[in-house]
Design a protein around this motif. Structure first.
Motif, short mmCIF file in Angstrom:
data_model
loop_
_atom_site.label_atom_id
_atom_site.label_comp_id
_atom_site.label_asym_id
_atom_site.label_seq_id
_atom_site.Cartn_x
_atom_site.Cartn_y
_atom_site.Cartn_z
N GLY A 203 -2.61 10.79 0.42
CA GLY A 203 -1.24 10.78 0.90
C GLY A 203 -0.62 9.40 0.81
O GLY A 203 -1.32 8.38 0.82
N ALA A 204 0.71 9.36 0.77
CA ALA A 204 1.41 8.08 0.60
C ALA A 204 1.48 7.28 1.89
O ALA A 204 1.36 6.06 1.88
N VAL A 205 1.62 7.97 3.04
CA VAL A 205 1.82 7.27 4.31
C VAL A 205 0.54 7.21 5.13
O VAL A 205 0.05 6.13 5.46
N TRP A 209 -6.61 12.51 2.68
CA TRP A 209 -6.89 13.20 1.42
C TRP A 209 -6.75 14.70 1.62
O TRP A 209 -7.36 15.28 2.52
N LYS A 210 -5.95 15.32 0.76
CA LYS A 210 -5.73 16.76 0.87
C LYS A 210 -5.90 17.43 -0.49
O LYS A 210 -5.53 16.87 -1.52
N ARG A 211 -6.46 18.63 -0.45
CA ARG A 211 -6.69 19.40 -1.67
C ARG A 211 -5.39 20.09 -2.09
O ARG A 211 -4.78 20.79 -1.29
N LEU A 258 -12.54 9.52 -9.41
CA LEU A 258 -11.19 9.14 -9.00
C LEU A 258 -10.39 8.61 -10.19
O LEU A 258 -10.86 7.75 -10.93
N PHE A 259 -9.18 9.14 -10.35
CA PHE A 259 -8.29 8.60 -11.38
C PHE A 259 -6.93 8.33 -10.76
O PHE A 259 -6.64 8.77 -9.63
N GLU A 260 -6.11 7.56 -11.44
CA GLU A 260 -4.81 7.18 -10.91
C GLU A 260 -3.70 7.41 -11.93
O GLU A 260 -3.90 7.22 -13.13
N VAL A 261 -2.57 7.85 -11.42
CA VAL A 261 -1.38 8.05 -12.24
C VAL A 261 -0.34 7.03 -11.78
O VAL A 261 0.13 7.07 -10.64
N SER A 262 -0.01 6.10 -12.66
CA SER A 262 0.94 5.04 -12.33
C SER A 262 2.35 5.44 -12.75
O SER A 262 2.56 5.91 -13.87
N THR A 263 3.30 5.27 -11.83
CA THR A 263 4.70 5.54 -12.13
C THR A 263 5.51 4.27 -11.89
O THR A 263 4.97 3.23 -11.50
N ILE A 264 6.80 4.37 -12.08
CA ILE A 264 7.69 3.22 -11.89
C ILE A 264 7.64 2.73 -10.45
O ILE A 264 7.70 1.52 -10.19
N SER A 265 7.50 3.66 -9.48
CA SER A 265 7.61 3.29 -8.07
C SER A 265 6.31 3.38 -7.28
O SER A 265 6.23 2.85 -6.18
N ARG A 266 5.27 4.06 -7.84
CA ARG A 266 4.08 4.29 -7.03
C ARG A 266 2.87 4.63 -7.91
O ARG A 266 3.03 5.10 -9.04
N THR A 267 1.67 4.39 -7.37
CA THR A 267 0.45 4.81 -8.02
C THR A 267 -0.18 5.94 -7.20
O THR A 267 -0.41 5.79 -6.00
N PHE A 268 -0.43 7.08 -7.84
CA PHE A 268 -1.03 8.24 -7.20
C PHE A 268 -2.54 8.22 -7.45
O PHE A 268 -2.98 8.11 -8.60
N TYR A 269 -3.32 8.35 -6.35
CA TYR A 269 -4.77 8.38 -6.47
C TYR A 269 -5.25 9.82 -6.29
O TYR A 269 -4.97 10.46 -5.28
N ILE A 270 -5.98 10.32 -7.30
CA ILE A 270 -6.37 11.73 -7.35
C ILE A 270 -7.85 11.83 -7.67
O ILE A 270 -8.36 11.16 -8.57
N GLN A 271 -8.54 12.70 -6.94
CA GLN A 271 -9.98 12.92 -7.13
C GLN A 271 -10.22 14.28 -7.78
O GLN A 271 -9.81 15.32 -7.25
N ALA A 272 -10.88 14.29 -8.93
CA ALA A 272 -11.24 15.53 -9.61
C ALA A 272 -12.58 16.04 -9.09
O ALA A 272 -13.30 15.34 -8.38
#
Length: 303
Positions: A203-205, A209-211, A258-272
């Motif tokens: 989560g951002a705030v 961690w949520k599925r 764990l992998f990450e998706v980087s955007t203009i405003s934020r990096t998302f952390y995601i676990q496969a």
């Protein structure tokens, strides 16, 4: 695919027929402990559950005769294999043929492990079922799984004693293959998904961690509360994505795959769910980013 975590345990998701011959399979997270040859399964990855959550069930692999392909026995259950226990058969479904064969190999290997000394077995057993006296440990028990709960019945009395579980929670966790929003997603967005499946997102705030159920298509990377939801919690536009790669924070965050998706405003952390799934998501997302950039460049050149 099964993978080995930091504690040398074989882990991964499978579907299990918790009530024998019911034909109903439920998604569970399995964890094979090589030291004791115990196969535990949970409602989800323990990292995503409240601290101290107990397993839904457990199998002692030292009492298993063989693990083998069950496609002929259960032709309607795709990628099905069976664990032949001393009291019943446990039918499980893998994600694909390779996943099934890897699990069969690893579980058969665990059956060959020498049974631990009696003192070790008593300690592990009392940990799983707190409050038992030493005299009870000498009683012969019949072990079975009823409604997702391990039930051990003393042979001389017929009384049952079950481990704690969440009771009704398991019916809400159906396998992704049984229900998929791909057709709904196609009608809503006008295109077929490039890739879809469950992952765990930070989560951002609150940083919890949520599925979530993720769908990647030509327009964006969307995630939903579950596979049947019509509306996405959020859609990350492909045009806003900068990169997708394996995260270097896996050890810091104590997250495998764990992998990450980087955007203009934020990096998302995601676990496969496995290393293979992580690489597949990274490849798919990077491919979508490159395709979008090539499309924009072509349109700009044409203009």
């Amino acid at each position: 695919m099964p993978y080995t975590d930091r504690q040398n345990r074989v882990c991964g998701y499978l579907d299990i027929e918790e009530n024998e011959n019911s034909g109903k399979f439920f998604r569970r997270y399995f964890m094979l402990e090589p030291r004791t040859s115990q196969l535990f399964y949970y409602m989800d990855n323990p990292l995503n559950l409240p601290k101290g959550s107990a397993p839904v069930g457990a199998l002692n692999m030292t009492y298993v005769s063989k693990v083998n392909d069950a496609s002929r026995i259960r032709p309607k259950a795709e990628y099905c294999f069976v664990i032949n226990g001393c009291d019943r058969r446990y039918y499980l479904q893998a994600n694909d043929a390779q996943d099934m064969m890897e699990w069969i190999d690893k579980l058969n290997d665990s059956c060959k492990i020498i049974v631990p000394p009696a003192s070790t077995m008593s300690q592990d057993d009392s940990t799983f079922r707190p409050g038992r006296s030493n005299s009870e440990k000498t009683i012969s028990y019949k072990t079975e799984v009823i409604g997702g709960v391990v039930v051990r019945t003393p042979i001389h009395t017929g009384d049952s004693d079950s481990d704690s579980s969440d009771g009704t929670g398991h019916t809400n966790t159906l396998p992704a293959r049984l229900s998929s929003p791909s057709n709904l997603h196609r009608r809503r967005s006008g295109c077929m998904p490039i890739k879809q499946g469950f992952c765990v997102k930070q989560g951002a705030v609150m940083k919890n961690w949520k599925r979530r159920f993720f769908i990647l298509d030509d327009h964006g990377f969307s995630y939903y509360k579950n596979e049947n939801d019509k509306d996405a919690i959020r859609t990350i536009a492909i045009r806003d994505m900068l990169d997708c790669k394996e995260s270097t924070l896996g050890d810091t965050l104590l997250r495998d795959n764990l992998f990450e998706v980087s955007t203009i405003s934020r990096t998302f952390y995601i676990q496969a769910d496995s290393p293979e799934e992580m690489q597949s998501w990274i490849s798919s997302v990077c491919g979508a980013i490159m395709a979008k950039r090539a499309s924009v460049a072509t349109n700009t050149w044409t203009l």
